[in-house]
Write a protein that holds these residues in place. Sequence first.
Motif, mmCIF file in Angstrom:
data_model
loop_
_atom_site.group_PDB
_atom_site.id
_atom_site.type_symbol
_atom_site.label_atom_id
_atom_site.label_comp_id
_atom_site.label_asym_id
_atom_site.label_seq_id
_atom_site.Cartn_x
_atom_site.Cartn_y
_atom_site.Cartn_z
ATOM 1 N N THR A 1 0.827 -1.212 0.000
ATOM 2 C CA THR A 1 0.000 0.000 0.000
ATOM 3 C C THR A 1 0.859 1.257 0.000
ATOM 4 O O THR A 1 0.359 2.354 -0.202
ATOM 5 N N GLY A 2 2.162 1.095 0.279
ATOM 6 C CA GLY A 2 3.067 2.238 0.322
ATOM 7 C C GLY A 2 3.410 2.696 1.722
ATOM 8 O O GLY A 2 4.252 3.562 1.901
ATOM 9 N N SER A 3 2.782 2.113 2.748
ATOM 10 C CA SER A 3 3.154 2.521 4.105
ATOM 11 C C SER A 3 4.515 1.911 4.460
ATOM 12 O O SER A 3 4.886 0.856 3.956
ATOM 13 N N LEU B 1 6.194 6.985 -2.300
ATOM 14 C CA LEU B 1 5.404 5.772 -2.470
ATOM 15 C C LEU B 1 3.911 6.079 -2.508
ATOM 16 O O LEU B 1 3.160 5.409 -3.215
ATOM 17 N N ARG B 2 3.477 7.084 -1.759
ATOM 18 C CA ARG B 2 2.055 7.479 -1.818
ATOM 19 C C ARG B 2 1.720 8.013 -3.197
ATOM 20 O O ARG B 2 0.676 7.720 -3.746
ATOM 21 N N HIS B 3 2.650 8.777 -3.763
ATOM 22 C CA HIS B 3 2.459 9.341 -5.103
ATOM 23 C C HIS B 3 2.287 8.220 -6.133
ATOM 24 O O HIS B 3 1.482 8.321 -7.034
ATOM 25 N N GLY B 4 3.038 7.154 -5.948
ATOM 26 C CA GLY B 4 2.995 6.048 -6.912
ATOM 27 C C GLY B 4 1.811 5.121 -6.744
ATOM 28 O O GLY B 4 1.636 4.200 -7.536
ATOM 29 N N ARG B 5 0.981 5.314 -5.755
ATOM 30 C CA ARG B 5 -0.150 4.423 -5.512
ATOM 31 C C ARG B 5 -1.144 4.366 -6.667
ATOM 32 O O ARG B 5 -1.785 3.363 -6.875
#
Length: 162
Positions: A130-132, A155-159
């Motif tokens: 999930t990117g966390s 990583l949040r951007h890539g979700r």
Amino acid sequence: MKWADVIADKSLRNLPYKIELDRYGNILMSPAGNRRGRLQVRIASLLERSLGNEAISECSIDTPEGVKVADAAWCSPEFLHRHGYETPYPSAPEICVEIRSPSHSEEETRFKVGLYFEQGAKEVWIVLETGSVRFCGPEGERSESIFRVDPRPELRHGRQER
């Protein structure tokens, strides 16, 4: 089986699995998904941009429990001077990253993290698909990286990627 045998075995080259060895030389396989592969690339790129030197995906590390493979790792110039691209590494690079797949339990992940610290890692990142991200040191969980890198925004951007 030795790690050199695994690498040389042509029948194992194109498997869609991450391969590791246990302490008895038995092959362990985990499914490798494309999302996981994308996270490896994003994390390795971020490590190189932020810290310089070299990041490695699928970094093999010899441990007392067999060869384990960090999804990504960052190596300092000193580490690379000592070990070059020896395969597997006899000790862990400074940062090891584990992308926790749904097929691995929290217990399995903690066990692997402990092995990286036994082999000299300074920090381990546990990344969920999930990117966390959780940062760990030999003393336990940390609120942030001692290397002053935060992959969470990246990583949040890539979700949204599919």
